[in-house]
Design an enzyme around this catalytic site. Structure first.
Site, PDB file in Angstrom:
ATOM      1  N   LEU A 179      10.492 -20.787  -4.482  1.00  0.00           N
ATOM      2  CA  LEU A 179       9.710 -19.986  -4.024  1.00  0.00           C
ATOM      3  C   LEU A 179       8.465 -19.822  -5.112  1.00  0.00           C
ATOM      4  O   LEU A 179       8.471 -20.031  -5.823  1.00  0.00           O
ATOM      5  CB  LEU A 179      10.354 -18.268  -4.043  1.00  0.00           C
ATOM      6  CG  LEU A 179       8.985 -17.475  -3.456  1.00  0.00           C
ATOM      7  CD1 LEU A 179       9.345 -17.118  -1.801  1.00  0.00           C
ATOM      8  CD2 LEU A 179       9.552 -15.856  -4.556  1.00  0.00           C
ATOM      9  N   HIS A 226       2.026   3.429  -8.783  1.00  0.00           N
ATOM     10  CA  HIS A 226       2.111   1.877  -9.109  1.00  0.00           C
ATOM     11  C   HIS A 226       2.801   1.145  -9.641  1.00  0.00           C
ATOM     12  O   HIS A 226       3.641   0.068  -9.544  1.00  0.00           O
ATOM     13  CB  HIS A 226       0.228   1.867 -10.190  1.00  0.00           C
ATOM     14  CG  HIS A 226      -0.206   1.826  -9.581  1.00  0.00           C
ATOM     15  ND1 HIS A 226      -1.299   1.900  -7.897  1.00  0.00           N
ATOM     16  CD2 HIS A 226      -2.355   2.598  -9.973  1.00  0.00           C
ATOM     17  CE1 HIS A 226      -1.666   2.515  -7.995  1.00  0.00           C
ATOM     18  NE2 HIS A 226      -2.239   2.787  -8.602  1.00  0.00           N
ATOM     19  N   SER A 270      -7.378  -5.693  -4.833  1.00  0.00           N
ATOM     20  CA  SER A 270      -8.407  -6.143  -4.036  1.00  0.00           C
ATOM     21  C   SER A 270     -10.002  -5.979  -5.164  1.00  0.00           C
ATOM     22  O   SER A 270     -10.136  -5.677  -5.813  1.00  0.00           O
ATOM     23  CB  SER A 270      -8.713  -5.323  -2.501  1.00  0.00           C
ATOM     24  OG  SER A 270      -9.270  -4.414  -3.255  1.00  0.00           O
ATOM     25  N   ASP A 305       0.453  -0.972  -0.288  1.00  0.00           N
ATOM     26  CA  ASP A 305      -0.154   0.136  -0.106  1.00  0.00           C
ATOM     27  C   ASP A 305       0.701   1.517   0.199  1.00  0.00           C
ATOM     28  O   ASP A 305       2.251   1.113   0.398  1.00  0.00           O
ATOM     29  CB  ASP A 305      -1.087  -0.236   1.189  1.00  0.00           C
ATOM     30  CG  ASP A 305      -2.081   1.326   0.851  1.00  0.00           C
ATOM     31  OD1 ASP A 305      -2.611   1.438  -0.143  1.00  0.00           O
ATOM     32  OD2 ASP A 305      -2.739   1.247   2.746  1.00  0.00           O
TER      33      ASP A 305
END
Ligand code: IPE
Ligand code: IPE
Ligand code: MG
Length: 249
Positions: free
Chosen positions: A138, A44, A72, A27
Site C-alpha cells: 500500500l 486530533h 492544509s 475532518d
C-alpha cells in the site's frame, strides 16, 4: 525512465470494483472533542488512532493507494498552540509508526511544502520515506502543508525551470511534476465531518473522482464507515464524459 501517466481527461481509466486510490479529508476532530468537553487537540490525538485502523482496513480490502489530508496550507491560520500540537502529534506518529508501516510493507510518502516544518520533523519524514521506499503493498501518502493550488503552481514552475525554451505546457508534461505524480488519480474521495467542500485538496487529480461526504466525525470513522463509502462508490456509474448507453454497449 519512460513512464506512462494516465489522465482521466486524456484516457478512459480502467475502473475496478475496489477503488485503487482513496483520498480522505479527515475532518471533524475539533467538533468531536468539543462534544466531549475536551480540548481540540484531544480530537486530533484520537484522529491519529483512526488513521491506523483505516490503513489496515484499506490493506484488507486491496486498496493500493491511500492519501490522507493531515494539514492544509491554510491550517497555519489556526491558533499557534493548536498548530504546535499538531506538529508534535505528527512527530510522535512518525516516531512510533514507521517500524510498523515497514513491517506491513507499506510505502510512506509525505507531500506538501515541507520547507515550513522544523528540521526534526523533516528528518523523520526523510527517514520514514527512505526506509519504506521499496514497499509495494500500500502506498500511504500524508498530505502536510499541502494545497492543491500550490501543487499545480509548483509543478508548472518546476517544469518551466527544466524547460526554459518552451512556452506552453501540456497535461502530460505537467502530471509527472505534481507532488503525487507516482500515483493514479483518486477513484474515491471521502470527506468526514459533514462539510461538502474540497478545501484546496488535490484540485488537479480530483477531476473525475467520485466524491463521498459523511457527517461522521473523523475520530468516529471506522472500517464499517469505510465499507459504507466503498459500497456507495460501487453504485456509481463512472462515465468520464460518455453516456450510460455507451457504457453498456
Ligand atoms: C481536521 O479536524 C484536522 C485538521 C484540519 C488538522 P478539524 O480540526 O478541522 O476539526 P473541526 O472541523 O474543527 O471539527
Ligand atoms: C481540511 O479541513 C484540511 C484537513 C483536514 C487537513 P479544514 O477543517 O481545515 O477545512 P475548512 O477550513 O473547514 O474548509
Ligand atoms: Mg475542520
Amino acid at each position: 525512465m519512460i513512464r506512462r501517466f494516465f489522465s482521466s481527461t486524456r484516457d478512459i481509466p480502467q475502473v475496478a470494483e475496489v477503488p485503487r486510490h482513496i483520498a480522505v479529508i479527515m475532518d471533524g476532530n475539533g467538533r468531536w472533542a468539543k462534544k466531549r468537553l475536551l480540548p481540540r487537540v484531544a480530537g486530533h490525538a484520537q484522529g491519529v488512532e483512526r488513521v491506523r485502523d483505516t490503513v489496515e482496513a484499506c490493506i484488507a480490502r486491496g486498496v493500493e493507494y491511500l492519501t490522507l489530508f493531515a494539514f492544509s496550507s491554510e491550517n497555519w491560520r489556526r491558533p499557534p498552540d493548536e498548530v504546535a500540537k499538531l506538529m508534535e502529534l505528527f512527530v510522535l506518529a512518525l516516531e512510533r509508526e514507521v517500524d510498523k508501516l515497514h513491517r506491513n510493507r507499506i510505502c510512506l510518502r509525505v507531500v506538501g511544502d515541507l520547507g515550513h516544518f522544523d528540521e526534526r520533523l523533516r528528518q523523520l519524514i526523510r527517514e520514514g520515506e527512505a526506509r519504506t521506499a521499496d514497499n509495494a503493498r500500500l502506498t500511504l501518502t500524508v498530505a502536510a502543508n499541502y494545497g492543491g493550488r500550490w501543487d499545480i503552481l509548483n509543478a508548472a514552475n518546476s517544469w518551466l525551470q527544466e524547460h526554459p525554451d518552451e512556452r506552453l505546457i501540456s497535461e502530460e508534461a505537467l502530471a509527472p511534476y505534481l507532488s503525487m505524480g507516482y500515483a493514479p488519480e483518486p477513484d474515491l474521495f471521502i470527506r468526514t465531518g459533514g462539510e461538502q467542500r474540497i478545501s484546496n485538496f488535490m484540485l488537479w487529480q480530483l477531476a473525475y473522482t467520485e466524491l463521498y461526504f459523511t457527517d461522521t466525525l473523523w475520530p468516529d470513522f471506522d472500517a464499517k464507515e469505510l465499507d459504507r463509502a466503498i459500497d456507495w462508490y460501487q453504485q456509481r456509474e463512472r462515465r468520464f464524459g460518455r453516456t450510460s448507453e455507451q457504457l453498456r454497449a
